[in-house]
Motif scaffolding. Structure first.
Motif, mmCIF file in Angstrom:
data_model
loop_
_atom_site.group_PDB
_atom_site.id
_atom_site.type_symbol
_atom_site.label_atom_id
_atom_site.label_comp_id
_atom_site.label_asym_id
_atom_site.label_seq_id
_atom_site.Cartn_x
_atom_site.Cartn_y
_atom_site.Cartn_z
ATOM 1 N N LYS A 59 41.446 44.189 39.666
ATOM 2 C CA LYS A 59 40.731 45.465 39.703
ATOM 3 C C LYS A 59 41.560 46.611 39.132
ATOM 4 N N ASP A 60 42.850 46.681 39.489
ATOM 5 C CA ASP A 60 43.681 47.782 39.011
ATOM 6 C C ASP A 60 43.783 47.789 37.490
ATOM 7 N N LEU A 61 43.901 46.617 36.886
ATOM 8 C CA LEU A 61 43.995 46.552 35.429
ATOM 9 C C LEU A 61 42.663 46.907 34.779
ATOM 10 N N ALA A 62 41.570 46.453 35.381
ATOM 11 C CA ALA A 62 40.253 46.797 34.845
ATOM 12 C C ALA A 62 40.020 48.305 34.921
ATOM 13 N N THR A 63 40.439 48.914 36.023
ATOM 14 C CA THR A 63 40.290 50.359 36.173
ATOM 15 C C THR A 63 41.159 51.097 35.166
#
Length: 319
Positions: free
Chosen positions: A224-228
């Motif tokens: 999630k952090d990388l997608a964000t």
């Protein structure tokens, strides 16, 4: 007040407003915090939490491929809704629009969507050389729609065992920044006449050099952090001609853990069949020589029959 003074005052106010907005955008970029039009962490509060979003990259000409996936590894109808509600797994075919929006091919996709309800439409003009841009738009759109632990991209000529994929990803769910796939480092090709030619080959050093390590494009997952991060910074992330290279480049300089898992790039039978018989079921299967299952419309059923996990395994698995 004279009219000229009022006009000047209005101009000054407009300039001050634009300057304030520019400062906000700059601070957002420097601090890594999203600007007002980007998804904020607070916006995730109260939203349903999902385990993973699987985006199947597809094209206007790939109707038969989509139908072959619907007949094999992608649950349909009530089962797909159950998958979302009980397992937190979203699966959608990902496609943009044609250069002439609203044309024949767009209307065909709209009709297919009314029948199946399994598309994610992007604000993106379709084209093979635009895959890097499509990936950025897919990730940003998925993040805005679903709050998930992982965001997965897979091509529409790859066979996937959803439960096995889920088990692989679940082992890394506590890690904030993970990039999971079959990592590779191929040669940077400077010959214009070869497939996968790299127009920006000079950036990678002298002739004969290799790319940095990155996941093969048939299937990969990011946390999630990388997608964000991609969603927030998508306007300034450089696009190389090859989509998998682009994705890998976006994580250089970040504190990212690269996970190399070869179960995400098994071959078609007999390779995936032997591994399944040995108790090492593959999450994804395709033919390297075709960058997907060769003649996937005709052959994906055989892959599913010989290498697919049981339907029961998906419903009894915990992620």
């Amino acid at each position: 007040m004279a009219p000229s003074c009022r006009i000047l005052d209005k101009t000054i106010v407009n300039l001050e407003t634009e300057l304030s907005a520019a400062r906000t955008r700059q601070e957002s970029f420097l601090t890594g915090s999203p600007a007002s039009e980007e998804p904020r962490s607070s916006e995730f509060v109260g939203r349903r939490k999902y385990f993973m979003v699987i985006g199947i990259n597809t094209a206007f000409s790939s109707r038969k491929r989509r139908d072959s996936i619907r007949r094999t590894w992608m649950p349909q109808g009530e089962k797909r809704r159950k998958l979302e509600e009980e397992k937190g797994i979203i699966i959608r075919f990902v496609i943009g629009h044609s250069a002439i929006s609203g044309g024949i091919v767009d209307r065909a996709i709209e009709a297919e969507e009314r029948k199946h309800g399994d598309f994610m439409r992007l604000d993106h003009v379709e084209g093979y050389l635009e895959l890097s841009g499509k990936t950025k738009t897919y990730i940003a759109t998925a993040v805005s729609l679903w709050d998930a632990d992982f965001y997965v991209k897979v091509d529409d000529d790859v066979h996937v065992n959803i439960a096995t994929l889920g088990k692989i990803l679940s082992k890394h769910v506590s890690k904030p920044r993970v990039y999971i796939g079959c990592m590779k480092s191929g040669p940077v090709l400077s010959d214009k006449d070869v497939r996968y030619y790299e127009p920006e080959h000079w950036k990678f050093g002298d002739a004969g050099n290799k790319y940095f390590r990155h996941a093969t494009g048939q299937l990969y997952a990011i946390s999630k952090d990388l997608a964000t991060y991609i969603s927030i910074n998508r306007h300034v992330l450089h696009k190389y001609i090859n989509e998998d290279v682009s994705l890998g480049s976006w994580f250089i300089g970040l504190d990212v853990e690269h996970i190399d898992d070869r179960r995400l790039c098994c071959g078609t039978p007999p390779d995936c069949e032997w591994k399944a018989q040995a108790g090492n079921t593959c999450a994804a299967s395709f033919d390297w020589k075709c960058s997907g299952i060769c003649n996937s419309v005709e052959n994906i059923w055989e892959v599913h029959n010989r290498c697919g996990e049981s339907e029961k395994s998906l419903w009894i698995s915990s992620f």
